[in-house]
Design an enzyme around this catalytic site. Structure first.
Site, PDB file in Angstrom:
ATOM      1  N   GLU A  24       0.811  -1.222   0.000  1.00 61.43           N
ATOM      2  CA  GLU A  24       0.000   0.000   0.000  1.00 61.43           C
ATOM      3  C   GLU A  24       0.841   1.268   0.000  1.00 61.43           C
ATOM      4  OE1 GLU A  24      -2.686  -0.497   3.337  1.00 61.43           O
ATOM      5  OE2 GLU A  24      -4.106  -1.606   2.077  1.00 61.43           O
ATOM      6  N   GLU A  81     -10.370  -4.889   9.008  1.00 62.32           N
ATOM      7  CA  GLU A  81      -9.335  -3.855   9.020  1.00 62.32           C
ATOM      8  C   GLU A  81      -8.301  -4.103   7.933  1.00 62.32           C
ATOM      9  OE1 GLU A  81      -7.142  -0.502  10.092  1.00 62.32           O
ATOM     10  OE2 GLU A  81      -9.169  -1.067  10.656  1.00 62.32           O
ATOM     11  N   VAL A  85      -3.000 -11.060   0.910  1.00 56.92           N
ATOM     12  CA  VAL A  85      -2.470 -12.334   0.438  1.00 56.92           C
ATOM     13  C   VAL A  85      -1.147 -12.018  -0.260  1.00 56.92           C
ATOM     14  CG1 VAL A  85      -2.831 -14.281  -1.137  1.00 56.92           C
ATOM     15  CG2 VAL A  85      -4.755 -13.357   0.183  1.00 56.92           C
ATOM     16  N   GLY A  91      -4.669 -15.088  -6.832  1.00 55.36           N
ATOM     17  CA  GLY A  91      -5.291 -15.790  -7.939  1.00 55.36           C
ATOM     18  C   GLY A  91      -5.546 -17.256  -7.649  1.00 55.36           C
ATOM     19  N   GLY A  93      -7.473 -18.191  -4.900  1.00 58.35           N
ATOM     20  CA  GLY A  93      -8.690 -18.286  -4.101  1.00 58.35           C
ATOM     21  C   GLY A  93      -8.531 -17.991  -2.622  1.00 58.35           C
ATOM     22  N   GLY A  95      -7.869 -15.107  -1.014  1.00 60.39           N
ATOM     23  CA  GLY A  95      -8.589 -13.905  -0.616  1.00 60.39           C
ATOM     24  C   GLY A  95     -10.081 -14.136  -0.518  1.00 60.39           C
ATOM     25  N   TYR A 129     -13.574  -7.076  -4.990  1.00 60.23           N
ATOM     26  CA  TYR A 129     -14.695  -6.948  -4.057  1.00 60.23           C
ATOM     27  C   TYR A 129     -16.027  -6.831  -4.791  1.00 60.23           C
ATOM     28  CZ  TYR A 129     -10.956  -5.932  -0.714  1.00 60.23           C
ATOM     29  OH  TYR A 129      -9.835  -5.998   0.056  1.00 60.23           O
TER      30      TYR A 129
END
Length: 157
Positions: A24, A81, A85, A91, A93, A95, A129
């Protein structure tokens, strides 16, 4: 496999938190101390919970979450929060399994909501999402008070 974290997992959780911060572009904000993390996850007063994704006996991802409360629904909610991964494990699965596990917990615990935030620039996560029905809450703005501002506000009471 998804499982609840144990105290022995704190070093792995800390590594994943640091990897998330790097992804991030927020590594400069991490002041994580493993002793505090251990206390907050497994101490007398637990502030959060963690579930881990494993593949071949290795921890490859995590989700850190806690309960909040909706006055409008008069029900508890689950707030995610952090979800992360490892890049080389994406890719596969992990997550989706982490999120599905938390959704199941939310349902079992009688929660009215399951919510989280995502950085505006994180298009891959936003699309991920949305792919299972999550909707952005564009009418809301997150506010935060930290450091000296938090201290000043606390003294104003």
């Amino acid at each position: 496999m998804i499982r609840s974290a144990t105290p022995a997992d704190v070093p792995a959780i800390a590594r994943l938190i640091r990897a998330l911060a790097e992804y991030e572009k927020l590594s400069h904000e991490v002041v994580l101390r493993e002793e505090e993390l251990h206390q907050h996850l497994f101490g007398e007063r637990r502030y959060a919970e963690v579930v881990l994704a494993e593949d071949g006996g290795q921890v490859v991802g995590f989700a850190l979450f806690f309960h909040n409360y909706s006055t409008f629904l008069s029900k508890p909610g689950l707030y995610l929060e952090d979800l992360f991964v490892l890049p080389e494990q994406r890719g596969r699965g992990h997550g989706k399994r982490l999120l599905s596990h938390l959704a199941k917990l939310a349902v079992e615990r009688g929660c009215g909501r399951f919510e989280w935030s995502v950085l505006d620039w994180n298009t891959p996560s936003i699309e991920f999402y949305k792919s299972f029905g999550a909707v952005p809450m564009n009418d809301w703005t997150v506010f935060r008070v930290t450091g000296e501002s938090l201290e000043r506000l606390a003294r104003a009471a």
